[in-house]
Design an enzyme around this catalytic site. Structure first.
Site, mmCIF file in Angstrom:
data_model
loop_
_atom_site.group_PDB
_atom_site.id
_atom_site.type_symbol
_atom_site.label_atom_id
_atom_site.label_comp_id
_atom_site.label_asym_id
_atom_site.label_seq_id
_atom_site.Cartn_x
_atom_site.Cartn_y
_atom_site.Cartn_z
ATOM 1 N N GLY A 1 69.864 58.603 92.906
ATOM 2 C CA GLY A 1 68.723 59.322 93.453
ATOM 3 C C GLY A 1 68.862 60.832 93.277
ATOM 4 N N HIS B 1 67.907 52.218 81.938
ATOM 5 C CA HIS B 1 68.718 52.932 82.933
ATOM 6 C C HIS B 1 69.420 51.975 83.885
ATOM 7 C CE1 HIS B 1 69.688 56.669 85.003
ATOM 8 N NE2 HIS B 1 69.309 56.142 86.152
ATOM 9 N N ASP C 1 67.617 53.987 77.569
ATOM 10 C CA ASP C 1 67.351 54.965 78.619
ATOM 11 C C ASP C 1 67.274 56.350 77.990
ATOM 12 O OD1 ASP C 1 67.178 56.451 80.980
ATOM 13 O OD2 ASP C 1 69.343 56.393 81.323
ATOM 14 N N SER D 1 73.326 56.159 87.567
ATOM 15 C CA SER D 1 72.494 57.339 87.736
ATOM 16 C C SER D 1 73.230 58.413 88.547
ATOM 17 C CB SER D 1 71.160 56.944 88.378
ATOM 18 O OG SER D 1 70.227 57.977 88.275
ATOM 19 N N TYR D 2 72.657 58.864 89.675
ATOM 20 C CA TYR D 2 73.333 59.903 90.455
ATOM 21 C C TYR D 2 74.601 59.382 91.121
ATOM 22 C CZ TYR D 2 73.772 64.348 92.861
ATOM 23 O OH TYR D 2 74.240 65.589 93.284
#
Length: 497
Positions: free
Chosen positions: A126, A468, A415, A222-223
């Protein structure tokens, strides 16, 4: 280190302009845009150059009595789920009593050999996106939600075929996790999240003592490219301070991970160019005239024009999977649509949202919704600030190699947001010696991706045809990848069978 405001403004424009369809990718864009807004509006402390582990988390001060909590957390059955033989648990772990801060977790034991298989914690990114929403219900968990929003079907490539899997909604304000102190929703950041996640683990292991000495692995996407390494460093630091193994961490696995601001940005635009999303002229102008280094103060008009052109060209696609269909109708259906493990429904976010907001579901999973002043959301709308975000976590990866921690970095190759080009640039910046050169790895005679191994136990791997969220788009290949990772087994070259 001074913030490059022009670059951040360009990125923010890119993220906001693509916020069209309310799918996972766009929720993630929204979460990332908030982070970049924070970097733009806060003081330079928001943009730290290096992460230091949170200290003073002494076990005797943060671990609370967990007697009887495990039994209370057992989930008898999720509404609408098919029959399974493994046990599931869900509930809260108090992180800070005085603040009334508690994190929600969902835990699924391994289908077979739960007594011997390792423990794996999965984190989504996020910042502010739920590991229950994505990791558990749309990626690697044992179930996925039907289009009716009330029934579940089995994910036959769930990761609890390889490990006991723990999903955590973190930080406070994400999913069902909460705090009684509203300032916690405004003052989140990398360091506080690492500290809270560490306290969660200590208490969770006290609640489930059979896993205290079990091999433990951290994974995420991701984050979580920040969350996972930062939590790993916190674990290593406190093991050293205690002079004993408090948490038996063996390795980390991060996918399509945000790990280095400068190379992530340049790699994204290079991916656009190499995949015909933008023209050769635009790609060339960005490469020649834009400076994405942290020290750059302003950008020339040529760079701004080129990035605006790139922005326009990717507006109507999902840059988290450039070949995936978009969701144009998220309405629930009376009868479930036909499902396919090969093609995840692009409207799955809607189905998951409907399911997790059902009263019978929340009761079954022990979610304390009385503490929430809002619906459960896949990505939090409550978090209002992010105080610190490291520009790079490359130093942490280098540090882990010294401690002989297994480090695997993987990338779905469709991605475009955190693409393989960005990941390659980041790994190349480490200037590591190659142990096993770039080669295809196979699954049932078909190329599943490519891999390269570096001296020091760092593996870079791609997953062919995945976006992703790799386990969503290529669940079979993702399961094979994690099995190899957990066993410390190299991904095989096609020439070796």
């Amino acid at each position: 280190m001074e913030i490059n405001k022009t670059i951040l403004a360009l990125l923010l424009s890119l993220f906001v302009s693509t916020f069209v369809h309310e799918t996972y990718a766009n929720k993630q864009i929204h979460a990332l845009s908030r982070l970049y807004k924070a970097k733009l509006s806060k003081d330079p402390a928001v943009n730290t150059s290096h992460f230091e582990p949170p200290k003073h988390l002494h076990k005797d001060k943060v671990v609370l009595d967990q007697t009887g909590r495990k039994e209370n957390d057992k989930i008898k059955k999720l509404p609408g789920q098919p029959y399974v033989k493994f046990d599931q648990y869900g509930g809260y772990v108090t992180i800070n009593e005085s603040a009334g801060r508690a994190f929600y977790y969902y835990f699924v034991e391994a289908e077979k050999s739960k007594e011997s298989l390792p423990l794996l914690l999965w984190l989504n990114g996020g910042p502010g996106c739920s590991s229950l929403a994505y990791g558990a219900m749309q990626e690697l968990g044992p179930f996925r939600v039907h289009s009716d929003g009330k029934s579940l079907y089995r994910n036959k490539f769930a990761w609890n075929r390889a490990a006991n899997v723990l999903f955590l909604e973190s930080p406070a304000g994400v999913g069902f996790s909460y705090s009684n102190r509203s300032s916690d929703y405004k003052n989140g950041g990398d360091k506080s999240t690492a500290a809270d996640n560490y306290v969660f683990l200590l208490n969770w292991l006290e609640r489930f003592p059979e896993y205290k000495k079990r091999d433990f692995y951290l994974a995420g996407e991701s984050y979580a490219g920040h969350y996972v390494p930062q939590l790993a460093q916190t674990i290593i630091y406190h093991n050293l301070i205690a002079n004993k193994t408090l948490i038996n961490l063996k390795g980390i696995l991060i996918g399509n991970a945000v790990i280095n601001d400068e190379t992530d940005t340049m790699g994204m635009y290079d991916y656009f160019g190499s995949h015909a999303l933008i023209s050769d002229e635009t790609a060339s102008a960005i490469r020649k005239t834009c400076d994405f280094s942290p020290n750059a103060a302003t950008q020339p008009e040529t760079c701004i024009d080129a990035t605006n052109d790139a922005d326009y060209n990717i507006e109507a696609i999902d840059i988290y999977n450039i070949y995936a269909p978009l969701c144009f109708d998220g309405n629930l259906t009376t009868k479930p649509k036909k499902t396919s493990w090969q093609n995840i429904d692009p409207c799955s976010d809607y189905y998951t949202y409907a399911y997790m907001n059902r009263e019978d579901v929340q009761e079954a999973i022990h979610a304390n919704v009385t503490k929430l002043e809002h619906d459960w959301e896949p990505c939090s709308e409550v978090l209002k600030g992010w105080q610190d975000s490291a520009t790079t976590i490359i130093p942490l990866l280098k540090e882990f190699m010294k401690y002989k921690l297994r480090v695997w970095v993987f990338s779905g190759d469709t991605d475009a947001r955190v693409p393989i080009t960005s990941t390659k640039y980041s790994i190349n910046s480490m200037k590591l010696s190659i142990k096993t050169k770039w080669h295809p790895w196979l699954q049932q005679g078909e190329v599943a991706g490519y891999a390269q191994v570096y001296k020091g136990d760092l593996t870079l791997a791609t997953v062919r045809g995945a976006g992703h969220q790799v386990p969503s788009y290529q669940p079979k290949r993702a399961l094979s990848l994690v099995k190899h990772f957990l066993r410390g087994k190299p991904l095989l070259d096609s020439s070796k069978g």
